[in-house]
Write an enzyme that holds these catalytic residues in place. Structure first.
Site, PDB file in Angstrom:
ATOM      1  CB  VAL B  35      34.510  27.215  39.138  1.00  0.00           C
ATOM      2  CG1 VAL B  35      33.605  27.119  40.362  1.00  0.00           C
ATOM      3  CG2 VAL B  35      35.454  28.400  39.258  1.00  0.00           C
ATOM      4  CG  HIS B  36      30.699  24.397  36.964  1.00  0.00           C
ATOM      5  ND1 HIS B  36      30.931  25.720  36.691  1.00  0.00           N
ATOM      6  CD2 HIS B  36      29.424  24.325  37.407  1.00  0.00           C
ATOM      7  CE1 HIS B  36      29.825  26.428  36.945  1.00  0.00           C
ATOM      8  NE2 HIS B  36      28.894  25.597  37.377  1.00  0.00           N
ATOM      9  CE  LYS B  37      38.871  18.032  34.952  1.00  0.00           C
ATOM     10  NZ  LYS B  37      38.609  16.948  35.860  1.00  0.00           N
TER      11      LYS B  37
END
Ligand code: SF4
Lengths: 291, 206
Positions: B35-37
């Protein structure tokens, strides 16, 4: 050959949902030692409540159900190919029952297989042959990713730490490993240490030492004393459960010595989180016994 | 024990100090490495053109994260085949892997906090001061207990990331956490790291 898929599934269920008694006992003792009302005691309280809940509801103790590591001792003549199939089938089945999380990701494509099927190294299965009249035993350890990530391998001598190629040097690097890990491996943890070997054998042996019981004695008195000393000194660092600060950082230390090349001196530290999930099943004359 | 309900205000965040235990209630979202990437590549560094689906998901999560919380967690979820989702085990995962992205994600959404384990680094600590936001430490491995505090799974985005990596929108009640990084630059992790370092230095001399 007897189909053991269902029995291995039960082994996985027990391992994932029911923390071994020796670990829970040690956690309770640690709880009693922490200061009343401290964040450390609060963390251990939550951990112990969680352990009871997982057992009662038959749900995973931790959502990271880890790398499944199987250690199989099979009587001479038994087919390891068939055993392997039963184990991998049981792991897939256990994932369907949510005893295991889908944890197997293709490192190249980034795709999760969704059912914990993998390759010849996942799940990891070690086979060791025993005499024909001996029982079949399967040990399972679930090794979480967070604690695996704080595992570390040193090459001695290490000038930064003043660690030479002897047990005194081993002590120094292991203490450094505990400091580097802080609370990140879900402290309080157990240290599996291997001295010697090549890099691969060294890591392998550091995990195998974790099959020992908490509080047991090392057959080698020198290593036994070192295990106790490291545990005590590591706890003196005050890192505490989850790294909140406190008295309980390391529950126990296990050390194994290997043979090495004259040129190499590796020390491998495998860190096992408090969710120290390991269980054993024994099959003799068709009867399955779980420890 | 202090209780907070999401969305959280800036004043409530500024009042939190390192070491404080809190019980959290309300709607939050899980998010970890993928998700962060994904957020970084499409909406922060803008290395990848977002697809229509990406944009739809982005719009859907914006209101949840405004004044909200991302929980670093890869849960075990039941009912994935039927869509009748239930959290079975849901402890925190190691947060430091999101260190390159977290401060930017906080600013992007006006996030008031993240929940995880192990703490985060200087970039996130600065992000906590700027946004403002805090780092809540959950009890690593307390998966069954925390899953019980998840009252309801409201939905899921990007399930194709895999169950542990997807964005699960959940409603929680009395989720137990400890503030270990506050919005005033305080970090319990830095304190413990430093104190334990001094003891280690001593031990290495022996
Ligand atoms: S380190 Fe252990 S207790 Fe912590 S999240 Fe991983 S498996 Fe669970």
């Amino acid at each position: 050959m007897q189909d053991l898929t269902k029995d291995i599934l039960e082994l996985v269920r027990r391992t994932s949902t029911d923390l071994p008694a020796d670990v829970e006992k040690k956690l309770r003792e640690s709880y009693a030692q922490e200061a009343d009302g401290s964040a450390a005691q609060g963390a251990l309280d939550t951990i112990l409540q969680n352990v009871e809940l997982a057992r009662k509801n038959s749900t995973p103790i931790c959502q990271d159900t880890g790398t499944p590591l199987f250690y199989v001792h099979y009587p001479e003549g038994m087919s390891t190919r068939k055993l392997k199939k039963m184990i991998t089938d049981a792991v897939v089945e256990a994932t369907k029952h949510n005893y295991l999380r889908p944890n197997s990701v293709n490192a190249i494509t980034g795709k999760n297989t969704g059912n914990n099927s993998g390759d010849e190294h996942y799940p990891t299965i070690h086979f060791e042959e025993v005499d024909e009249d001996q029982p079949l035993t399967i040990d399972l350890m679930l090794k979480g990713g967070g604690c695996e990530n704080v595992g570390i391998q040193y090459k001695l001598p290490n000038t930064n730490l003043g660690a030479g190629r002897d047990l005194a040097g081993v002590r120094k690097v292991v203490l450094d490993a505990v400091h580097q890990a802080q609370g990140k491996g879900c402290a309080p943890g157990v240290l599996g240490v291997a001295v010697g070997g090549d890099r691969g054998a060294s890591y392998l042996a550091s995990k195998e030492t974790l099959l020992r019981q908490i509080g047991d004695e090392n057959a080698n008195p020198e290593l036994d004393a070192m295990e106790k000393q490291i545990t005590e000194e590591a706890n003196g660092m005050g890192i505490g459960p989850m790294g909140f600060g406190g008295k309980t950082t390391v529950l126990d230390t296990k050390i194994k010595g290997l043979h090495r090349l004259p040129a190499s001196y590796f020390v491998s530290v495998s860190y096992m989180c408090w969710a120290y999930r390991r269980r054993k099943m024994t099959v003799q004359n068709g009867e399955v016994i779980y420890e | 024990m202090k209780k907070l309900t999401l969305p959280i205000s800036d004043d409530e965040i500024r009042a939190l100090k390192v070491g404080e235990p809190v019980l959290l209630s309300g709607v939050m979202m899980t998010g970890r490495d993928a998700v962060h990437k994904w957020l970084n590549d499409r909406f922060i560094a803008k290395k990848v053109e977002p697809s229509e689906d990406d944009l739809a998901v982005y719009e859907a999560i914006k209101p949840i994260l405004n004044g909200g919380i991302i929980y670093h967690c890869g849960p075990v979820v039941g009912g994935v085949e039927t869509g009748d989702y239930k959290f079975i085990a849901a402890g925190p995962t190691t947060s430091i892997r999101e260190e390159p992205y977290q401060a930017d994600v906080m600013k992007l959404f006006n996030l008031k906090g993240v929940i995880g384990k192990g703490g985060m680094g200087p970039k996130t600590l600065q992000g906590c001061q700027d946004t403002p936001a805090v780092y809540f430490h959950a009890i690593g491995g307390a998966a069954s207990l925390i899953a019980q505090r998840v009252e309801k799974v409201l939905g899921v985005h990007k399930l194709d990331f895999g169950v542990p990596e997807a964005m699960w929108v959940i409603q929680v009640k009395d989720f137990p956490v400890v503030v270990t990084m506050d919005s005033h630059g305080g970090s319990q992790h830095a304190i413990v790291e430093e104190e334990s370092k001094a003891v280690l230095e001593d031990l290495l001399q022996k």
